[in-house]
Design a protein around this motif. Structure first.
Motif, PDB file in Angstrom:
ATOM      1  N   GLU A 119       0.832  -1.206   0.000  1.00  0.00           N
ATOM      2  CA  GLU A 119       0.000   0.000   0.000  1.00  0.00           C
ATOM      3  C   GLU A 119       0.870   1.261   0.000  1.00  0.00           C
ATOM      4  O   GLU A 119       0.602   2.206  -0.735  1.00  0.00           O
ATOM      5  CB  GLU A 119      -0.910   0.010   1.235  1.00  0.00           C
ATOM      6  N   GLU A 120       1.881   1.272   0.834  1.00  0.00           N
ATOM      7  CA  GLU A 120       2.738   2.454   0.963  1.00  0.00           C
ATOM      8  C   GLU A 120       3.566   2.694  -0.291  1.00  0.00           C
ATOM      9  O   GLU A 120       3.847   3.844  -0.625  1.00  0.00           O
ATOM     10  CB  GLU A 120       3.647   2.322   2.181  1.00  0.00           C
ATOM     11  N   ARG A 121       3.964   1.646  -0.992  1.00  0.00           N
ATOM     12  CA  ARG A 121       4.726   1.820  -2.238  1.00  0.00           C
ATOM     13  C   ARG A 121       3.933   2.582  -3.291  1.00  0.00           C
ATOM     14  O   ARG A 121       4.507   3.225  -4.156  1.00  0.00           O
ATOM     15  CB  ARG A 121       5.115   0.457  -2.810  1.00  0.00           C
ATOM     16  N   ALA A 122       2.614   2.482  -3.241  1.00  0.00           N
ATOM     17  CA  ALA A 122       1.764   3.151  -4.233  1.00  0.00           C
ATOM     18  C   ALA A 122       1.562   4.637  -3.933  1.00  0.00           C
ATOM     19  O   ALA A 122       1.032   5.371  -4.771  1.00  0.00           O
ATOM     20  CB  ALA A 122       0.410   2.453  -4.307  1.00  0.00           C
ATOM     21  N   ILE A 123       1.979   5.099  -2.772  1.00  0.00           N
ATOM     22  CA  ILE A 123       1.762   6.485  -2.360  1.00  0.00           C
ATOM     23  C   ILE A 123       2.909   7.361  -2.872  1.00  0.00           C
ATOM     24  O   ILE A 123       4.076   7.017  -2.726  1.00  0.00           O
ATOM     25  CB  ILE A 123       1.663   6.584  -0.814  1.00  0.00           C
ATOM     26  N   GLU A 124       2.549   8.511  -3.430  1.00  0.00           N
ATOM     27  CA  GLU A 124       3.562   9.444  -3.924  1.00  0.00           C
ATOM     28  C   GLU A 124       3.866  10.572  -2.953  1.00  0.00           C
ATOM     29  O   GLU A 124       4.882  11.238  -3.077  1.00  0.00           O
ATOM     30  CB  GLU A 124       3.147  10.012  -5.280  1.00  0.00           C
ATOM     31  N   LEU A 125       2.964  10.806  -1.984  1.00  0.00           N
ATOM     32  CA  LEU A 125       3.195  11.872  -1.015  1.00  0.00           C
ATOM     33  C   LEU A 125       2.474  11.521   0.283  1.00  0.00           C
ATOM     34  O   LEU A 125       1.272  11.263   0.271  1.00  0.00           O
ATOM     35  CB  LEU A 125       2.664  13.211  -1.561  1.00  0.00           C
ATOM     36  N   PHE A 126       3.223  11.507   1.382  1.00  0.00           N
ATOM     37  CA  PHE A 126       2.646  11.292   2.704  1.00  0.00           C
ATOM     38  C   PHE A 126       2.362  12.649   3.342  1.00  0.00           C
ATOM     39  O   PHE A 126       3.196  13.556   3.286  1.00  0.00           O
ATOM     40  CB  PHE A 126       3.605  10.529   3.619  1.00  0.00           C
ATOM     41  N   LEU A 127       1.193  12.771   3.960  1.00  0.00           N
ATOM     42  CA  LEU A 127       0.821  13.976   4.697  1.00  0.00           C
ATOM     43  C   LEU A 127       0.680  13.575   6.158  1.00  0.00           C
ATOM     44  O   LEU A 127      -0.188  12.777   6.504  1.00  0.00           O
ATOM     45  CB  LEU A 127      -0.509  14.536   4.173  1.00  0.00           C
ATOM     46  N   TYR A 128       1.546  14.111   7.010  1.00  0.00           N
ATOM     47  CA  TYR A 128       1.591  13.709   8.411  1.00  0.00           C
ATOM     48  C   TYR A 128       1.253  14.868   9.338  1.00  0.00           C
ATOM     49  O   TYR A 128       1.727  15.990   9.144  1.00  0.00           O
ATOM     50  CB  TYR A 128       2.994  13.254   8.808  1.00  0.00           C
ATOM     51  N   GLY A 129       0.485  14.559  10.379  1.00  0.00           N
ATOM     52  CA  GLY A 129       0.373  15.457  11.511  1.00  0.00           C
ATOM     53  C   GLY A 129       1.618  15.296  12.373  1.00  0.00           C
ATOM     54  O   GLY A 129       2.385  14.341  12.214  1.00  0.00           O
ATOM     55  N   ARG A 130       1.818  16.223  13.302  1.00  0.00           N
ATOM     56  CA  ARG A 130       3.038  16.211  14.110  1.00  0.00           C
ATOM     57  C   ARG A 130       3.250  14.922  14.886  1.00  0.00           C
ATOM     58  O   ARG A 130       4.342  14.354  14.888  1.00  0.00           O
ATOM     59  CB  ARG A 130       3.029  17.387  15.101  1.00  0.00           C
ATOM     60  N   ARG A 131       2.220  14.428  15.560  1.00  0.00           N
ATOM     61  CA  ARG A 131       2.405  13.248  16.409  1.00  0.00           C
ATOM     62  C   ARG A 131       2.752  12.008  15.589  1.00  0.00           C
ATOM     63  O   ARG A 131       3.635  11.234  15.976  1.00  0.00           O
ATOM     64  CB  ARG A 131       1.177  13.008  17.270  1.00  0.00           C
ATOM     65  N   LEU A 132       2.080  11.793  14.460  1.00  0.00           N
ATOM     66  CA  LEU A 132       2.432  10.638  13.628  1.00  0.00           C
ATOM     67  C   LEU A 132       3.824  10.813  13.038  1.00  0.00           C
ATOM     68  O   LEU A 132       4.591   9.856  12.957  1.00  0.00           O
ATOM     69  CB  LEU A 132       1.397  10.407  12.530  1.00  0.00           C
ATOM     70  N   TRP A 133       4.168  12.043  12.652  1.00  0.00           N
ATOM     71  CA  TRP A 133       5.516  12.305  12.150  1.00  0.00           C
ATOM     72  C   TRP A 133       6.558  11.910  13.198  1.00  0.00           C
ATOM     73  O   TRP A 133       7.545  11.242  12.887  1.00  0.00           O
ATOM     74  CB  TRP A 133       5.692  13.772  11.770  1.00  0.00           C
ATOM     75  N   GLU A 134       6.337  12.324  14.436  1.00  0.00           N
ATOM     76  CA  GLU A 134       7.302  12.007  15.476  1.00  0.00           C
ATOM     77  C   GLU A 134       7.413  10.500  15.687  1.00  0.00           C
ATOM     78  O   GLU A 134       8.507   9.978  15.911  1.00  0.00           O
ATOM     79  CB  GLU A 134       6.940  12.731  16.775  1.00  0.00           C
ATOM     80  N   THR A 135       6.296   9.793  15.616  1.00  0.00           N
ATOM     81  CA  THR A 135       6.321   8.328  15.756  1.00  0.00           C
ATOM     82  C   THR A 135       7.106   7.690  14.611  1.00  0.00           C
ATOM     83  O   THR A 135       8.003   6.867  14.835  1.00  0.00           O
ATOM     84  CB  THR A 135       4.886   7.766  15.800  1.00  0.00           C
ATOM     85  N   MET A 136       6.750   8.060  13.379  1.00  0.00           N
ATOM     86  CA  MET A 136       7.393   7.443  12.205  1.00  0.00           C
ATOM     87  C   MET A 136       8.869   7.822  12.114  1.00  0.00           C
ATOM     88  O   MET A 136       9.714   6.972  11.835  1.00  0.00           O
ATOM     89  CB  MET A 136       6.656   7.847  10.927  1.00  0.00           C
ATOM     90  N   SER A 137       9.193   9.090  12.335  1.00  0.00           N
ATOM     91  CA  SER A 137      10.579   9.539  12.168  1.00  0.00           C
ATOM     92  C   SER A 137      11.481   9.108  13.320  1.00  0.00           C
ATOM     93  O   SER A 137      12.702   9.202  13.212  1.00  0.00           O
ATOM     94  CB  SER A 137      10.635  11.059  11.996  1.00  0.00           C
ATOM     95  N   SER A 138      10.887   8.598  14.396  1.00  0.00           N
ATOM     96  CA  SER A 138      11.723   8.099  15.494  1.00  0.00           C
ATOM     97  C   SER A 138      12.259   6.704  15.207  1.00  0.00           C
ATOM     98  O   SER A 138      13.195   6.261  15.871  1.00  0.00           O
ATOM     99  CB  SER A 138      10.944   8.099  16.807  1.00  0.00           C
ATOM    100  N   TYR A 139      11.680   6.014  14.218  1.00  0.00           N
ATOM    101  CA  TYR A 139      12.113   4.641  13.954  1.00  0.00           C
ATOM    102  C   TYR A 139      12.531   4.382  12.502  1.00  0.00           C
ATOM    103  O   TYR A 139      13.587   3.804  12.243  1.00  0.00           O
ATOM    104  CB  TYR A 139      11.005   3.653  14.342  1.00  0.00           C
ATOM    105  N   TRP A 140      11.701   4.812  11.530  1.00  0.00           N
ATOM    106  CA  TRP A 140      11.891   4.357  10.155  1.00  0.00           C
ATOM    107  C   TRP A 140      13.109   4.908   9.428  1.00  0.00           C
ATOM    108  O   TRP A 140      13.591   4.261   8.485  1.00  0.00           O
ATOM    109  CB  TRP A 140      10.612   4.538   9.351  1.00  0.00           C
ATOM    110  N   PRO A 141      13.711   6.030   9.813  1.00  0.00           N
ATOM    111  CA  PRO A 141      14.931   6.433   9.111  1.00  0.00           C
ATOM    112  C   PRO A 141      16.048   5.400   9.198  1.00  0.00           C
ATOM    113  O   PRO A 141      16.861   5.268   8.282  1.00  0.00           O
ATOM    114  CB  PRO A 141      15.327   7.737   9.810  1.00  0.00           C
ATOM    115  N   THR A 142      16.074   4.643  10.281  1.00  0.00           N
ATOM    116  CA  THR A 142      17.102   3.615  10.440  1.00  0.00           C
ATOM    117  C   THR A 142      16.486   2.237  10.691  1.00  0.00           C
ATOM    118  O   THR A 142      17.173   1.332  11.158  1.00  0.00           O
ATOM    119  CB  THR A 142      18.047   3.975  11.605  1.00  0.00           C
ATOM    120  N   GLY A 143      15.202   2.066  10.380  1.00  0.00           N
ATOM    121  CA  GLY A 143      14.529   0.791  10.605  1.00  0.00           C
ATOM    122  C   GLY A 143      15.178  -0.371   9.890  1.00  0.00           C
ATOM    123  O   GLY A 143      15.122  -1.518  10.349  1.00  0.00           O
ATOM    124  N   ASP A 144      15.830  -0.090   8.767  1.00  0.00           N
ATOM    125  CA  ASP A 144      16.493  -1.155   8.007  1.00  0.00           C
ATOM    126  C   ASP A 144      17.834  -1.553   8.616  1.00  0.00           C
ATOM    127  O   ASP A 144      18.412  -2.564   8.227  1.00  0.00           O
ATOM    128  CB  ASP A 144      16.684  -0.736   6.551  1.00  0.00           C
TER     129      ASP A 144
END
Length: 187
Positions: free
Chosen positions: A39-64
């Motif tokens: 599902e996420e591969r099909a998205i061209e632009l993510f729109l995040y509120g602050r709290r979800l941004w903080e959740t996602m950016s706390s893990y996924w930049p180095t999740g791999d």
């Protein structure tokens, strides 16, 4: 015109997080996580509120790079880093990881982005999605319901001024009693 999608994991009682922002109940199994990656591969632009941004950016930049990262973790992290993002916040000073910050009228900006050319956008975060929902901007809802009652937290839906009629376009069951329903907004 771009499509605006809103989809998240939620409890049977309609919450995307339990009190205290607890997400432990929504841990996806391998099949569901692989589906979300598609599902996420099909998205061209993510729109995040602050709290979800903080959740996602706390893990996924180095999740791999985390110990025990699965092939799906690795691909999800790469896709997350590579996909452009707009973070809607009046309290953050800066964002990184292929994101830009927007502090103005979120509904006007989402409408502007939606009116442009390009592929689908996904809105995430309860408050930001609620504003887009009330403005009638969401074209598709993907509701991934987990068999748990959490009793409170951040709701998936918001109070609306009028009905929004939907068409069911897809249903799928996943292991553990998780069910995905996808609805298109009837215009």
């Amino acid at each position: 015109m771009r499509k605006l999608l809103y989809g998240m994991n939620l409890s049977v009682d309609g919450y995307i997080s339990a009190p205290g922002d607890d997400l432990g109940w929504s841990e996806p199994n391998d099949e569901l996580f692989q589906w979300w990656l598609g599902e996420e591969r099909a998205i061209e632009l993510f729109l995040y509120g602050r709290r979800l941004w903080e959740t996602m950016s706390s893990y996924w930049p180095t999740g791999d790079q985390q110990p025990g990262a699965t092939p799906t973790d690795i691909e999800f992290a790469r896709n997350w880093r590579d996909t452009p993002k707009v973070v809607f916040s009046s309290t953050l000073d800066e964002v990184d990881w292929n994101a830009r910050l927007f502090a103005g009228d979120a509904v006007a900006e989402i409408a502007r982005l939606k009116a442009g050319d390009g592929g689908p956008m996904r809105v995430g975060g309860a408050k930001l999605a609620a504003a887009a929902m009330r403005a009638g901007l969401i074209d598709e809802y993907t509701i991934v319901t987990h068999p748990v009652l959490v009793g409170g937290g951040a709701p998936f839906f918001t109070v609306l001024d009028s009905w929004v009629n939907l068409n069911l376009v897809e249903t799928r069951a996943f292991p553990g009693g998780v069910v995905m329903n996808r609805y298109e907004t009837r215009r």
